[in-house]
Design a protein around this motif. Sequence first.
Motif, PDB file in Angstrom:
ATOM      1  N   LYS A   1       1.143  -1.052   0.198  1.00  0.00           N
ATOM      2  CA  LYS A   1      -0.090   0.051   0.002  1.00  0.00           C
ATOM      3  C   LYS A   1       0.565   1.388   0.180  1.00  0.00           C
ATOM      4  O   LYS A   1       1.894   1.528   0.620  1.00  0.00           O
ATOM      5  CB  LYS A   1      -0.832  -0.017   0.971  1.00  0.00           C
ATOM      6  CG  LYS A   1      -1.740  -1.451   1.472  1.00  0.00           C
ATOM      7  CD  LYS A   1      -2.807  -1.190   0.569  1.00  0.00           C
ATOM      8  CE  LYS A   1      -3.934  -2.381   0.487  1.00  0.00           C
ATOM      9  NZ  LYS A   1      -4.696  -2.029  -0.524  1.00  0.00           N
ATOM     10  N   LEU A   2       0.671   1.737  -1.181  1.00  0.00           N
ATOM     11  CA  LEU A   2       1.098   3.368  -1.106  1.00  0.00           C
ATOM     12  C   LEU A   2      -0.041   4.318  -0.526  1.00  0.00           C
ATOM     13  O   LEU A   2      -0.948   4.584  -1.309  1.00  0.00           O
ATOM     14  CB  LEU A   2       1.699   3.844  -2.284  1.00  0.00           C
ATOM     15  CG  LEU A   2       2.187   5.214  -2.200  1.00  0.00           C
ATOM     16  CD1 LEU A   2       3.038   5.136  -1.346  1.00  0.00           C
ATOM     17  CD2 LEU A   2       2.906   5.734  -3.512  1.00  0.00           C
ATOM     18  N   THR A   3       0.486   5.024   0.201  1.00  0.00           N
ATOM     19  CA  THR A   3      -1.035   6.170   0.912  1.00  0.00           C
ATOM     20  C   THR A   3       0.378   7.930   0.562  1.00  0.00           C
ATOM     21  O   THR A   3       1.142   7.947   1.545  1.00  0.00           O
ATOM     22  CB  THR A   3      -1.058   6.493   2.381  1.00  0.00           C
ATOM     23  OG1 THR A   3      -1.781   5.030   2.921  1.00  0.00           O
ATOM     24  CG2 THR A   3      -2.244   7.198   2.400  1.00  0.00           C
ATOM     25  N   VAL A   4      -0.631   8.653   0.286  1.00  0.00           N
ATOM     26  CA  VAL A   4      -0.510   9.746  -0.546  1.00  0.00           C
ATOM     27  C   VAL A   4      -1.167  10.644   0.583  1.00  0.00           C
ATOM     28  O   VAL A   4      -2.370  11.010  -0.276  1.00  0.00           O
ATOM     29  CB  VAL A   4      -0.367  10.079  -1.630  1.00  0.00           C
ATOM     30  CG1 VAL A   4       0.459  11.504  -2.441  1.00  0.00           C
ATOM     31  CG2 VAL A   4       0.446   8.699  -2.779  1.00  0.00           C
ATOM     32  N   ALA A   5      -0.705  12.257   1.201  1.00  0.00           N
ATOM     33  CA  ALA A   5      -1.592  12.664   1.610  1.00  0.00           C
ATOM     34  C   ALA A   5      -1.307  14.509   1.667  1.00  0.00           C
ATOM     35  O   ALA A   5      -0.604  14.627   1.691  1.00  0.00           O
ATOM     36  CB  ALA A   5      -1.496  12.634   3.291  1.00  0.00           C
ATOM     37  N   ILE A   6      -2.426  14.711   0.679  1.00  0.00           N
ATOM     38  CA  ILE A   6      -2.109  16.115   0.204  1.00  0.00           C
ATOM     39  C   ILE A   6      -2.534  16.749   1.793  1.00  0.00           C
ATOM     40  O   ILE A   6      -3.508  17.234   1.724  1.00  0.00           O
ATOM     41  CB  ILE A   6      -2.577  16.415  -1.249  1.00  0.00           C
ATOM     42  CG1 ILE A   6      -2.429  15.462  -2.084  1.00  0.00           C
ATOM     43  CG2 ILE A   6      -2.728  17.665  -1.237  1.00  0.00           C
ATOM     44  CD1 ILE A   6      -0.858  15.498  -2.481  1.00  0.00           C
ATOM     45  N   LEU A   7      -1.471  17.907   2.006  1.00  0.00           N
ATOM     46  CA  LEU A   7      -1.612  18.686   3.611  1.00  0.00           C
ATOM     47  C   LEU A   7      -2.490  19.891   3.242  1.00  0.00           C
ATOM     48  O   LEU A   7      -3.333  20.369   2.905  1.00  0.00           O
ATOM     49  CB  LEU A   7      -0.221  18.439   4.020  1.00  0.00           C
ATOM     50  CG  LEU A   7      -0.333  16.940   4.485  1.00  0.00           C
ATOM     51  CD1 LEU A   7       1.119  17.042   5.466  1.00  0.00           C
ATOM     52  CD2 LEU A   7      -1.277  16.018   5.717  1.00  0.00           C
ATOM     53  N   GLU A   8      -1.695  20.622   2.276  1.00  0.00           N
ATOM     54  CA  GLU A   8      -1.755  22.872   2.262  1.00  0.00           C
ATOM     55  C   GLU A   8      -0.586  22.933   1.403  1.00  0.00           C
ATOM     56  O   GLU A   8      -0.070  21.981   0.603  1.00  0.00           O
ATOM     57  CB  GLU A   8      -1.381  22.900   2.842  1.00  0.00           C
ATOM     58  CG  GLU A   8       0.094  22.490   4.697  1.00  0.00           C
ATOM     59  CD  GLU A   8       0.036  23.764   5.150  1.00  0.00           C
ATOM     60  OE1 GLU A   8      -0.502  24.747   5.283  1.00  0.00           O
ATOM     61  OE2 GLU A   8       0.727  23.548   6.166  1.00  0.00           O
ATOM     62  N   ALA A   9      -1.887  24.091   0.907  1.00  0.00           N
ATOM     63  CA  ALA A   9       0.251  24.922  -0.203  1.00  0.00           C
ATOM     64  C   ALA A   9      -0.300  26.140   0.017  1.00  0.00           C
ATOM     65  O   ALA A   9      -0.886  26.741   0.657  1.00  0.00           O
ATOM     66  CB  ALA A   9      -0.444  24.192  -2.206  1.00  0.00           C
ATOM     67  N   LYS A  10       0.827  26.876  -0.627  1.00  0.00           N
ATOM     68  CA  LYS A  10       1.268  28.452  -0.303  1.00  0.00           C
ATOM     69  C   LYS A  10       1.302  29.063  -1.647  1.00  0.00           C
ATOM     70  O   LYS A  10       2.479  27.987  -2.019  1.00  0.00           O
ATOM     71  CB  LYS A  10       1.479  28.398   1.522  1.00  0.00           C
ATOM     72  CG  LYS A  10       3.701  27.738   0.772  1.00  0.00           C
ATOM     73  CD  LYS A  10       3.855  27.825   2.393  1.00  0.00           C
ATOM     74  CE  LYS A  10       5.436  27.766   2.544  1.00  0.00           C
ATOM     75  NZ  LYS A  10       5.988  27.951   3.528  1.00  0.00           N
ATOM     76  N   ASP A  11       1.532  30.282  -1.120  1.00  0.00           N
ATOM     77  CA  ASP A  11       1.820  31.290  -2.339  1.00  0.00           C
ATOM     78  C   ASP A  11       1.601  30.303  -4.190  1.00  0.00           C
ATOM     79  O   ASP A  11       2.827  30.663  -4.371  1.00  0.00           O
ATOM     80  CB  ASP A  11       3.354  31.386  -1.482  1.00  0.00           C
ATOM     81  CG  ASP A  11       3.665  31.829  -1.000  1.00  0.00           C
ATOM     82  OD1 ASP A  11       3.199  32.541   0.479  1.00  0.00           O
ATOM     83  OD2 ASP A  11       4.974  31.895  -0.207  1.00  0.00           O
ATOM     84  N   LEU A  12       0.718  30.341  -4.212  1.00  0.00           N
ATOM     85  CA  LEU A  12       0.363  29.908  -5.586  1.00  0.00           C
ATOM     86  C   LEU A  12       0.162  30.885  -6.408  1.00  0.00           C
ATOM     87  O   LEU A  12      -0.093  31.787  -6.116  1.00  0.00           O
ATOM     88  CB  LEU A  12      -1.213  29.148  -5.472  1.00  0.00           C
ATOM     89  CG  LEU A  12      -0.755  27.470  -4.773  1.00  0.00           C
ATOM     90  CD1 LEU A  12      -2.472  27.139  -4.604  1.00  0.00           C
ATOM     91  CD2 LEU A  12       0.381  26.637  -5.306  1.00  0.00           C
ATOM     92  N   LYS A  13       0.293  30.740  -7.184  1.00  0.00           N
ATOM     93  CA  LYS A  13       0.038  31.921  -8.665  1.00  0.00           C
ATOM     94  C   LYS A  13      -1.049  32.139  -8.672  1.00  0.00           C
ATOM     95  O   LYS A  13      -2.422  31.140  -8.924  1.00  0.00           O
ATOM     96  CB  LYS A  13       1.038  30.947  -9.717  1.00  0.00           C
ATOM     97  CG  LYS A  13       0.545  32.376 -10.698  1.00  0.00           C
ATOM     98  CD  LYS A  13       1.946  31.651 -12.201  1.00  0.00           C
ATOM     99  CE  LYS A  13       1.638  32.874 -13.565  1.00  0.00           C
ATOM    100  NZ  LYS A  13       2.502  32.527 -14.172  1.00  0.00           N
TER     101      LYS A  13
END
Length: 436
Positions: free
Chosen positions: A284-296
């Motif tokens: 099992k491969l788990t990818v957790a997208i948490l947050e982003a900042k300073d996007l264009k």
Amino acid sequence: MPPVHHPSRSSIRGHRASKSWTQTKAGSSKLTVTNQPIHMISTMSTHNASVHPAPGSFEDLLDHIPLPRWAIYAIFGMGGLIILLCCLCICIKCCCKRKKRQKKDQQILLKGLDGKTATALVQPDMEDVDYGSVKQYRGKLLYSLEYNVTLSELTVGIKQAGSLKAMDLGRSSDPYVKVYILPDKAKIFETKVFKNTLNPFFNEQFTFQLSKSTLQKSTAVMKVFDFNRFTKHEIIGELRVQLCNIDQNHVIEEWQDLAKPAKFEEENLGEICFSLCYVPTSSKLTVAILEAKDLKSMDLGGSSDPYVKVQLTLDKRKWKKRTTSIKKKSLNPYFNESFTFDVSLDQIQRVNLVISVWDHDAMSRNDSMGKLFLGCDSTGNQLRHWADMLSNPRRPVAQWHSLLLAEQVNASLGLKKKIPVPSKFKENKLLKKHFK
């Protein structure tokens, strides 16, 4: 019975009959026969020893070969040459094997990870690799930089250029200069075009509004182009000056050689934070997208509607894909969404994880805001994050990453194109779905 006397070999050799011709003064000759002994010395044995070599010698072997001497020597020479070529081939083969072993050692071996260290898996960044290519001289540029602290203004002066590379057939160019500041790239200024010269005098100045904090993170870019009226303008070379290194109390004026233009423009596209976790026992491969900042910002109102696309590629082909929810009007979205994929231990060695941020548009096509990928083919921080995940099974590893241009990431990935499906097959597939 009286004893019989046998003459010895020496006595026989001591007695011999001799005949001699004597010539008198009157011219008559007489043959005189004498019974005096004549000593005979045999030379047969010495003559035979000197003519015939000892049995088994090299010359004797050559005499027994039914070929002329030049042919024998030519055969020996060819044999020696063949042996020399064989030795050379063996040496080359050994060197090739050594190089292959070194390449294999440099590759990432994911089997048998001990979970203690990941430094062996980390490759150097592409910027640190020196390919030893010969640099082509493109000319030089005289520029000036002056920063006014009170007005928060940066003045870039383009003075002159010298010994520019000839881009036209007449061994000349029509140069002009583009000036802008990264990463914002809000304004782009251009000088006048000078016809048929490789040493133009521009003497132009351009002003940019930059705060002191922004100045520390900015780069001044000066690109020299060759003007063409009916075709695309060709770039001659460029200069990139880190503004954090300039002296704010003095005007900088200096000559610099033009460098080869960067393949991809460096832009501040923002950052994204996500965690990775791999469990080998359950694959099992788990990818957790948490947050982003300073996007264009992509919309007219200075905002965006971002969402994240998580994609797996296997053997350079698209494999699995998941997407997050859309965050309306935000340049610093918080997602906290996780996705789990079934990836075996054998597949994890051939898988790349592609993370891309998109701006959602209801009326038009969605725009790409940035992209990056992790896996065995990645480099730098991306590869380090992937290696940490593999070295620490069952444990989530989170890290921030800077977003890159989609074109740059796609060029590095080198995905294979899909096999085209015939139109008739597509029509039959659609008909089956419709009638079902």
